[in-house]
Enzyme design. Structure first.
Site, PDB file in Angstrom:
ATOM      1  N   ASP A  84       0.851  -1.096  -0.023  1.00  0.00           N
ATOM      2  CA  ASP A  84      -0.041   0.030   0.079  1.00  0.00           C
ATOM      3  C   ASP A  84       1.002   1.338  -0.040  1.00  0.00           C
ATOM      4  OD1 ASP A  84      -2.038   1.686   0.266  1.00  0.00           O
ATOM      5  OD2 ASP A  84      -2.092   1.464   2.369  1.00  0.00           O
ATOM      6  N   GLU A 136      -1.291  -1.217  -4.602  1.00  0.00           N
ATOM      7  CA  GLU A 136      -2.427  -0.429  -4.748  1.00  0.00           C
ATOM      8  C   GLU A 136      -2.287   0.681  -5.892  1.00  0.00           C
ATOM      9  OE1 GLU A 136      -5.084   0.391  -1.332  1.00  0.00           O
ATOM     10  OE2 GLU A 136      -4.886   2.586  -2.156  1.00  0.00           O
ATOM     11  N   ASP A 177      -2.215   0.887   7.637  1.00  0.00           N
ATOM     12  CA  ASP A 177      -1.632   0.694   6.176  1.00  0.00           C
ATOM     13  C   ASP A 177      -1.112  -0.550   6.187  1.00  0.00           C
ATOM     14  OD1 ASP A 177      -0.924   3.680   5.241  1.00  0.00           O
ATOM     15  OD2 ASP A 177      -0.763   3.413   7.518  1.00  0.00           O
TER      16      ASP A 177
END
Lengths: 174, 174
Positions: free
Chosen positions: B7, B68, B141
């Site tokens: 991420d 992502e 996260d």
């Protein structure tokens, strides 16, 4: 001082190496582009940029790397790829302990032509005059990278001189 | 199959390693974050991310890396740093010949919770259930990166199975 200017982009990264110092004529060492095919997979394109920029840095051993500053609002469609190319330029510099500075397109135009709103042709025309070239570096991205390197040599050298003078004065008054 | 989910972010990159295959329970291998101090110089922060992600990849040897997907319009203020972190994740994968796939936040939420508009708490709750954990990976996260890896294992494995079946069928009819 030798400066490598990098105009980041996913399809074409302009690169330009300029040598010189404040108050002396500047000299173009080399200019070109690192290209990636639009048909290649995204991570492979980034890897090609990473390797291409590394080759330029290792071949020309710049003292400083100047990268065009990427703004989130400058072109929404291409900002992700441009930011990634700029990031790779910065990481390659940091990995080799080479200082990196960023300049905005407006700063570059203002430094080269005297106007922050100059168009590409005006910048290109002044690059030719400043470096006493027969023709402008091609393609446009290469000329932009050369302009960035000139901008850094002029601004950076001036800033360094001011910082040095201030440091000296601080030393005297301390 | 072992998947490393990333991420991306300039301040914190979530990282999560999940192992498994379609139709079998998934297993969390490790989760955490690669952090960079906001006080550090931008190129140094990118270098820290580059090195931190390289360490995770080399330690956990994933078969696939799922990143992502960054959109130019998702958060104008931080998009440049996020795009650069994502770019470094991709380059590190490409450099090692590891395939990279991107998934949007909506795809991840939909895969994990059944709703593309699930909030962070719902995603975190499902991550705990799917992986049979005592508590959710922290910080958020890290949990997001784990969710991304799960999403990839499910989507990717299903897609691979479909592609394989189609390839077989093509072979038969050819």
């Amino acid at each position: 001082m030798r400066v490598l200017g990098i105009d980041p982009g996913l399809t074409r990264c302009g690169v330009g190496v300029v040598e010189g110092q404040l108050g002396r004529p500047l000299r173009l060492v080399e200019a070109g582009v690192v290209k990636t095919p639009a048909t290649a997979e995204h991570s492979q394109r980034l890897l090609s940029i990473d390797q291409g920029l590394a080759e330029w840095i290792d071949k020309y051993q710049p003292d400083v790397i100047a990268v065009e500053r990427v703004f989130a609002d400058q072109n929404v469609l291409s900002v992700v790829g441009t930011a990634q190319a700029a990031g790779l330029a910065m990481v390659n510099a940091a990995r080799r302990g080479i200082p990196v500075h960023t300049h905005t397109p407006t700063e570059v135009k203002a430094a080269i032509t005297g106007s922050g709103r100059a168009d590409k042709a005006q910048v290109s025309h002044m690059v030719v005059r400043i470096l006493k070239l027969a023709v402008a570096p091609k393609p446009a991205d290469a000329a932009d990278a050369v302009a960035l390197a000139i901008c850094h040599l002029w601004r950076g050298a001036a800033n360094d001189r001011i910082a040095e003078a201030l440091a000296k004065q601080m030393g005297k008054t301390a």
